[in-house]
Design a protein around this motif. Structure first.
Motif, PDB file in Angstrom:
ATOM      1  N   GLY A  92       0.792  -1.226   0.000  1.00  0.00           N
ATOM      2  CA  GLY A  92       0.000   0.000   0.000  1.00  0.00           C
ATOM      3  C   GLY A  92       0.820   1.271   0.000  1.00  0.00           C
ATOM      4  N   LYS A 116      -5.404  -2.605  -1.681  1.00  0.00           N
ATOM      5  CA  LYS A 116      -6.677  -1.889  -1.749  1.00  0.00           C
ATOM      6  C   LYS A 116      -7.761  -2.621  -0.976  1.00  0.00           C
ATOM      7  N   GLN A 151      -7.396  -4.568   1.541  1.00  0.00           N
ATOM      8  CA  GLN A 151      -7.117  -4.518   2.978  1.00  0.00           C
ATOM      9  C   GLN A 151      -6.998  -3.086   3.515  1.00  0.00           C
ATOM     10  N   SER A 152      -7.222  -2.100   2.644  1.00  0.00           N
ATOM     11  CA  SER A 152      -7.134  -0.674   3.029  1.00  0.00           C
ATOM     12  C   SER A 152      -5.786  -0.344   3.662  1.00  0.00           C
ATOM     13  N   LEU A 153      -4.721  -0.773   2.991  1.00  0.00           N
ATOM     14  CA  LEU A 153      -3.377  -0.527   3.503  1.00  0.00           C
ATOM     15  C   LEU A 153      -2.797   0.776   2.945  1.00  0.00           C
ATOM     16  N   TRP A 181      -4.307   3.452   0.621  1.00  0.00           N
ATOM     17  CA  TRP A 181      -5.710   3.087   0.442  1.00  0.00           C
ATOM     18  C   TRP A 181      -6.511   3.217   1.742  1.00  0.00           C
ATOM     19  N   GLU A 182      -5.888   3.691   2.817  1.00  0.00           N
ATOM     20  CA  GLU A 182      -6.594   3.822   4.089  1.00  0.00           C
ATOM     21  C   GLU A 182      -7.729   4.840   4.005  1.00  0.00           C
ATOM     22  N   THR A 183      -7.502   5.912   3.266  1.00  0.00           N
ATOM     23  CA  THR A 183      -8.495   6.989   3.165  1.00  0.00           C
ATOM     24  C   THR A 183      -9.117   7.006   1.772  1.00  0.00           C
TER      25      THR A 183
END
Length: 245
Positions: free
Chosen positions: A130, A156, A158-160, A163-165
């Motif tokens: 990420g 994406k 895993q929202s790493l 990609w967290e926001t």
């Protein structure tokens, strides 16, 4: 005369392909990994290496990481993280580069290549963790686009990292204002929750008596608290008595 006729015949039969000069590394159409020495890590997707006796700046193919010191964009969230991780990876083993079949140099004079450490793709690692997005996809330099997209999708999902926001990653780069707005909103929400839940003021007067004041109390506004409580029971447990009692 016969000699020239033979040469002409050979050229017509085998073509007139130019023989590469001595020392030239021909990699078009191959997946050869060429050993290089890393001289400097500039950011998450750009480095300097010693290649063929020269110091060359290398831009990683097919990925983009947040900026660390851009003229107009400044420092973007996760830019320093990407640079630090890139540096860590490149210091962990033998580094090599691989060219694709298209242009090897961009408009800024940087070589375009895939980067490996002990045979493992640095680009894929950054994408999977990420710290990069798939970008600058210009055929025919797209040899590993499928692998890179798969690696990016892992981060994406895993929202790493980047990609967290939501909406930080865009088709044109990274939108730092989204993270700044989110952080500000979260800060306001935290303060608001604190005000709502922990608004009871605990005060110790000159006689050493412990008094707590609720927001609706007569002396609440003028009281400077030594402690804050989230409930009256919490204040009572701490030895405080309600103002007016």
């Amino acid at each position: 005369m016969k000699k020239w006729i033979f040469i002409l015949f050979a050229l017509l039969l085998f073509g007139c392909e130019e023989i590469p000069p001595s020392g030239f590394i021909q990699t078009n159409g191959t997946t050869d990994q060429i050993p290089v020495e890393v001289v400097e890590v500039i950011d998450g997707d750009t480095i300097k290496v010693k290649y063929d006796g020269n110091i060359e700046k290398v831009r990683f193919l097919l990925i983009d990481t947040p900026e660390t010191n851009h003229n107009t964009l400044g420092k973007q969230p996760f830019g320093e993280d990407a640079k630090a991780r890139n540096k860590e990876l490149l210091a962990s083993g033998d580094v090599s580069i691989e060219f694709d079949v298209g242009e090897r140099v961009d408009d800024y004079g940087r070589m375009l290549a895939y980067i490996y450490v002990d045979g493992v793709s640095v680009q894929e690692t950054l994408l999977e963790e990420g710290l990069a997005r798939v970008a600058y996809v210009f055929p025919p330099n797209t040899r590993y686009i499928d692998e890179f997209e798969d690696a990016s999708n892992i981060a994406k999902t895993q929202s790493l990292g980047v990609w967290e926001t939501d909406n930080y990653v865009t088709n044109r780069g990274f939108n730092a204002s989204v993270i700044e707005e989110t952080s500000y909103t979260n800060e306001l929400n935290t303060v608001s929750e604190s005000d709502a839940k922990c608004a009871i003021k605990g005060n110790i007067n000159r006689q050493g008596k412990k008094i707590y004041h609720v927001p609706s109390g007569k002396y609440y506004e003028q009281t400077n608290p030594e402690e804050w409580f989230c409930s009256e029971q919490e204040a009572v447990t701490a030895g405080f008595k309600k103002s007016g009692e």
